[in-house]
Structures are given as structure tokens and as C-alpha cells.
Design a protein around this motif. Structure first.
Motif, PDB file in Angstrom:
ATOM      1  N   LEU A  84     -11.010  12.521  40.684  1.00  0.00           N
ATOM      2  CA  LEU A  84     -11.240  12.760  42.110  1.00  0.00           C
ATOM      3  C   LEU A  84     -10.955  14.212  42.480  1.00  0.00           C
ATOM      4  O   LEU A  84     -11.710  14.831  43.229  1.00  0.00           O
ATOM      5  CB  LEU A  84     -10.389  11.807  42.949  1.00  0.00           C
ATOM      6  N   GLN A  85      -9.862  14.771  41.930  1.00  0.00           N
ATOM      7  CA  GLN A  85      -9.501  16.151  42.294  1.00  0.00           C
ATOM      8  C   GLN A  85     -10.459  17.165  41.684  1.00  0.00           C
ATOM      9  O   GLN A  85     -10.889  18.101  42.333  1.00  0.00           O
ATOM     10  CB  GLN A  85      -8.073  16.451  41.843  1.00  0.00           C
ATOM     11  N   ARG A  86     -10.790  16.946  40.404  1.00  0.00           N
ATOM     12  CA  ARG A  86     -11.598  17.943  39.704  1.00  0.00           C
ATOM     13  C   ARG A  86     -13.063  17.894  40.134  1.00  0.00           C
ATOM     14  O   ARG A  86     -13.713  18.922  40.256  1.00  0.00           O
ATOM     15  CB  ARG A  86     -11.485  17.709  38.192  1.00  0.00           C
ATOM     16  N   HIS A  87     -13.612  16.691  40.362  1.00  0.00           N
ATOM     17  CA  HIS A  87     -15.055  16.582  40.573  1.00  0.00           C
ATOM     18  C   HIS A  87     -15.461  16.248  42.003  1.00  0.00           C
ATOM     19  O   HIS A  87     -16.629  16.391  42.349  1.00  0.00           O
ATOM     20  CB  HIS A  87     -15.641  15.554  39.599  1.00  0.00           C
ATOM     21  N   LYS A  88     -14.509  15.778  42.816  1.00  0.00           N
ATOM     22  CA  LYS A  88     -14.803  15.439  44.219  1.00  0.00           C
ATOM     23  C   LYS A  88     -16.152  14.715  44.363  1.00  0.00           C
ATOM     24  O   LYS A  88     -17.058  15.201  45.051  1.00  0.00           O
ATOM     25  CB  LYS A  88     -14.767  16.694  45.100  1.00  0.00           C
ATOM     26  N   PRO A  89     -16.286  13.531  43.735  1.00  0.00           N
ATOM     27  CA  PRO A  89     -17.578  12.841  43.772  1.00  0.00           C
ATOM     28  C   PRO A  89     -17.883  12.255  45.150  1.00  0.00           C
ATOM     29  O   PRO A  89     -16.982  12.037  45.957  1.00  0.00           O
ATOM     30  CB  PRO A  89     -17.407  11.720  42.739  1.00  0.00           C
ATOM     31  N   ASP A  90     -19.164  11.990  45.393  1.00  0.00           N
ATOM     32  CA  ASP A  90     -19.590  11.314  46.622  1.00  0.00           C
ATOM     33  C   ASP A  90     -19.452   9.803  46.490  1.00  0.00           C
ATOM     34  O   ASP A  90     -19.457   9.085  47.482  1.00  0.00           O
ATOM     35  CB  ASP A  90     -21.052  11.654  46.935  1.00  0.00           C
ATOM     36  N   ARG A  91     -19.391   9.301  45.242  1.00  0.00           N
ATOM     37  CA  ARG A  91     -19.147   7.884  45.009  1.00  0.00           C
ATOM     38  C   ARG A  91     -18.506   7.743  43.629  1.00  0.00           C
ATOM     39  O   ARG A  91     -18.821   8.483  42.708  1.00  0.00           O
ATOM     40  CB  ARG A  91     -20.431   7.050  45.071  1.00  0.00           C
ATOM     41  N   LEU A  92     -17.606   6.754  43.523  1.00  0.00           N
ATOM     42  CA  LEU A  92     -16.957   6.444  42.252  1.00  0.00           C
ATOM     43  C   LEU A  92     -17.344   5.029  41.849  1.00  0.00           C
ATOM     44  O   LEU A  92     -17.277   4.107  42.662  1.00  0.00           O
ATOM     45  CB  LEU A  92     -15.433   6.556  42.412  1.00  0.00           C
ATOM     46  N   VAL A  93     -17.777   4.860  40.594  1.00  0.00           N
ATOM     47  CA  VAL A  93     -18.102   3.531  40.060  1.00  0.00           C
ATOM     48  C   VAL A  93     -17.169   3.278  38.887  1.00  0.00           C
ATOM     49  O   VAL A  93     -17.020   4.135  38.012  1.00  0.00           O
ATOM     50  CB  VAL A  93     -19.582   3.462  39.599  1.00  0.00           C
ATOM     51  N   ILE A  94     -16.508   2.120  38.893  1.00  0.00           N
ATOM     52  CA  ILE A  94     -15.585   1.781  37.807  1.00  0.00           C
ATOM     53  C   ILE A  94     -16.150   0.604  37.025  1.00  0.00           C
ATOM     54  O   ILE A  94     -16.498  -0.422  37.613  1.00  0.00           O
ATOM     55  CB  ILE A  94     -14.182   1.439  38.363  1.00  0.00           C
ATOM     56  N   GLU A  95     -16.261   0.785  35.706  1.00  0.00           N
ATOM     57  CA  GLU A  95     -16.738  -0.290  34.835  1.00  0.00           C
ATOM     58  C   GLU A  95     -15.583  -0.728  33.935  1.00  0.00           C
ATOM     59  O   GLU A  95     -15.294  -0.096  32.928  1.00  0.00           O
ATOM     60  CB  GLU A  95     -17.911   0.198  33.973  1.00  0.00           C
ATOM     61  N   PRO A  96     -14.875  -1.823  34.298  1.00  0.00           N
ATOM     62  CA  PRO A  96     -13.768  -2.267  33.447  1.00  0.00           C
ATOM     63  C   PRO A  96     -14.305  -2.979  32.204  1.00  0.00           C
ATOM     64  O   PRO A  96     -15.453  -3.417  32.180  1.00  0.00           O
ATOM     65  CB  PRO A  96     -13.004  -3.273  34.322  1.00  0.00           C
ATOM     66  N   THR A  97     -13.464  -3.090  31.184  1.00  0.00           N
ATOM     67  CA  THR A  97     -13.836  -3.846  29.994  1.00  0.00           C
ATOM     68  C   THR A  97     -14.211  -5.274  30.378  1.00  0.00           C
ATOM     69  O   THR A  97     -13.664  -5.840  31.324  1.00  0.00           O
ATOM     70  CB  THR A  97     -12.678  -3.860  28.979  1.00  0.00           C
ATOM     71  N   GLY A  98     -15.153  -5.853  29.611  1.00  0.00           N
ATOM     72  CA  GLY A  98     -15.608  -7.222  29.886  1.00  0.00           C
ATOM     73  C   GLY A  98     -14.540  -8.267  29.695  1.00  0.00           C
ATOM     74  O   GLY A  98     -14.674  -9.401  30.147  1.00  0.00           O
ATOM     75  N   ILE A  99     -13.432  -7.892  29.007  1.00  0.00           N
ATOM     76  CA  ILE A  99     -12.369  -8.881  28.834  1.00  0.00           C
ATOM     77  C   ILE A  99     -11.103  -8.390  29.516  1.00  0.00           C
ATOM     78  O   ILE A  99     -10.026  -8.380  28.942  1.00  0.00           O
ATOM     79  CB  ILE A  99     -12.118  -9.239  27.350  1.00  0.00           C
TER      80      ILE A  99
END
Length: 357
Positions: A84-99
Motif C-alpha cells: 500500500l505504501q510503495r504502490h498506492k494502488p487504486d484497488r487491492l485484490v487478495i487471492e488466498p490459498t485454496g486451502i
């Protein structure tokens, strides 16, 4: 107050097509927006990072070794803060492990230091309707939690499933309480970008004791964590290091191998030198022969081309890849395997190295 960054969790059981779904969302990304994707894989050598095209206006951050008890502590918080600090994105998507339980990640996002910085939008769960035929998956508490916690249920791979299974799964989704913001069908993870901004509700967690112990019960002394108050006995063990910089470098013909286990699954990962070239037919046949293996994923050099190979329970999909850094392959199994034999078999899938004069 700076504007809060919208964040979505895209969850779903092993091999359901989360990465493909995120690639499709990136293709719909509004012009000029910068997105960040945080990928947490179960295996020790991340593959998903290789699946994304670096020109898509997206920052990919990987957190491999995705046994949730390791990941939900400091590494997750530090990765998020840095992203968040380095890239200041307009949206964050999190893909957790399937398990992994998405609930612990959800808690992290709602707590300090993220409460003021993030706007938690819809959690989307992809589900393969054919899992209705697999009592082991249906009974798996993480599978149930992923579906329960989701605001939006995307029934994926409907082109591969019998229509009857799709309608049964859809009916179950529509009857859930509290009701989902949306239940939709998709092929190859294609769904409307607007679903990301459905109002996120707080879904009840079927196994609260499991994720309570995940977030509170960390003992990071060595890597032998035992969580006594899980509803399942979650012993596991790793050969991985948490800092990717520490990872050993492969030599031609001598891959780096890693393994880990948790939640009744075992992961085996290999990192091959960029000069190692696979014989596609031999490798493809070898993958098909791994009947008992739940998931095979690889970013691999085939001659002058590179491919992404995805196999879920014998169903194999191969697509071209922009990745050129190294070849990497990962297996996930519900039983322990002989890593040395697998390494030997993979080396036999390489093309002989030409002798330079």
C-alpha cells in the motif's frame, strides 16, 4: 482523510480458477487505474506471479508457503503495508490459498493498521459445481467457510459440469442465509467487474474456533506450529524460508526443491534454472500419470516458448506465458509423496542440454 482503497478477497477451493478469474478482472480494469494483487499460495515456490502479464498495469506481491497460521501473522501485515505504501494502488485484490480460511485475512483487513486505509468490498468465492460429487470436498470445513463467508458466489466451470449440478449448486447458493449479494454462473472465471463493489456483509463463520486459533495462537519458534484448539488437528512442518530473498538459486539440471504441509495437504515445489528446457509431450504425459495428485501447476520453458500448465484432478490446461525468469512447478497432494523420485522423474522430462564446443 485520504481516500480508502477498495479491497476484495477472491477465494475458492484448490484449482477452482481463482487466478484466471483475477486475470479476467484485470482485463476489465478501468483505464488509468493501478491495481495490486496479493497472492498467497500453499506451495513454497510461488507460481501465480508468473501467470500475470507484467504489462497489465498491476503490481503482484507473492506470499508463498500459505499455511494460514504463518501467513496471517506479521508476514501478511508487512506485505500489505509495503504494497500500500510503495504502490498506492487504486484497488487491492487478495487471492488466498485454496486451502486457507479467508476469515483470518478478513480480520486482518478490519483491524489496525488497515481499518482506516481500506474499504473492504465484496468477498467473492468461486466454486466448481462438480464438487457436489466429492463428499471429501463438501465436508471440508475450509470449503464450507469459503462459501459461507462470501458475499458473492460465482459458480465457475459451468461449461465442464452437468447442467443439473450447476442448477443444484445455484439453488443452494440462493437459499443460503444470510442471503448472498449475488449468485452467478461463469465459464473460465469470467464475471462482471461490478460484482467487486457489491456491499460486503458480515457472514457468519461456521468454524469460528478454527480461525480464532489461526489468528491468536501463533508460536513462531522454529516452524513447528500446533494449534490445539482447531476443530481439526493442524500439525505442520515446513522446509521453506519466509524471506524470498533467502531462497537458494537453481543450477542448470539441478533444481531447488521445497516441501511443506498443513490442513491435510502436502506441497512439493521445484525451481529450475532458466536454461533448463522441458519436453512438452513428456512433461504433459508425466502430469497425466499423477492420478492421485490433486493439483499440478507450473510456469515452464518449452523450447523457445514458455507455458503455464494447470492440472486439477487429471484435467489439464496449457496457455502461453510472458514469464522468462525460471521454470517452476508445484504439486499439491492429500497424501505425502516421495520427493526424490518425483525430482528424478521431472529431470527425465528435460530436453538434453546441447554440448557447446
Amino acid at each position: 482523510m485520504p481516500k480508502k482503497i477498495p479491497v476484495n478477497i477472491i477465494t475458492g477451493f484448490l484449482g477452482v480458477g481463482k487466478t484466471t478469474a483475477i486475470q479476467n478482472l484485470l482485463a476489465q480494469k478501468p483505464e488509468g487505474e493501478k491495481w495490486a494483487v496479493l497472492v498467497n499460495e500453499f506451495g513454497q515456490i510461488g507460481i501465480d506471479q508468473a501467470a500475470f502479464d507484467p504489462d497489465q498495469g498491476v503490481v503482484i506481491k507473492e506470499l508463498p508457503g500459505g499455511c494460514i497460521c504463518c501467513t496471517l501473522g506479521l508476514p501478511l501485515t508487512m506485505s500489505l503495508v509495503m504494497l500500500l505504501q510503495r504502490h498506492k494502488p487504486d484497488r487491492l485484490v487478495i487471492e488466498p490459498t485454496g486451502i486457507g480460511h479467508p476469515a483470518g485475512i478478513m480480520d486482518t483487513l478490519h483491524n489496525e493498521p488497515f481499518r482506516e486505509a481500506l474499504d473492504v468490498r465484496a468477498t467473492i468465492c468461486l466454486v466448481d459445481p462438480r464438487s457436489l460429487d466429492d463428499p471429501k470436498v463438501l465436508a471440508h470445513e475450509i470449503f464450507q467457510d469459503q462459501i459461507n463467508i462470501a458475499d458473492v458466489l460465482v459458480i465457475n466451470k459451468t461449461d465442464l459440469a452437468p447442467a443439473e449440478q450447476t442448477s443444484t449448486m445455484k439453488q443452494r447458493g440462493l437459499e443460503m442465509f444470510p442471503p448472498k449479494a449475488a449468485v452467478t454462473e461463469s465459464v473460465q472465471g469470467q464475471f462482471d467487474l461490478a460484482l467487486l463493489d457489491q456491499v460486503a456483509g458480515q457472514m457468519p463463520i461456521q468454524y469460528p474456533q478454527a480461525h480464532a486459533s489461526d489468528s491468536n495462537d501463533h508460536s513462531h519458534h522454529g516452524h513447528d506450529h500446533k494449534h490445539h484448539n482447531h476443530s481439526h488437528d493442524h500439525n505442520h512442518d515446513h522446509d521453506h524460508k519466509h524471506d524470498a530473498q533467502e531462497q537458494a538459486r537453481p543450477l542448470p539440471g539441478t533444481p531447488v526443491t521445497e516441501s511443506g504441509d498443513g490442513y491435510g495437504h502436502w506441497s512439493y515445489s521445484w525451481l529450475f534454472h532458466a536454461d533448463d528446457t522441458f519436453d512438452q509431450d513428456r512433461l504433459s504425459l508425466w502430469c497425466y500419470q499423477q492420478k492421485e495428485i490433486q493439483r499440478i501447476k507450473g510456469a515452464l520453458r518449452i523450447g523457445s516458448q514458455w507455458i503455464l500448465l494447470n492440472q486439477v484432478l487429471g484435467e489439464q490446461v496449457v496457455s502461453p506465458l510472458a514469464w522468462r525468469r525460471d521454470s517452476r512447478i508445484e504439486l499439491i497432494s492429500t497424501t505425502p509423496l516421495d520427493a526424490d523420485s518425483l525430482t528424478k522423474e521431472l529431470l527425465e522430462c528435460l530436453k538434453p542440454t546441447p554440448i557447446s564446443r
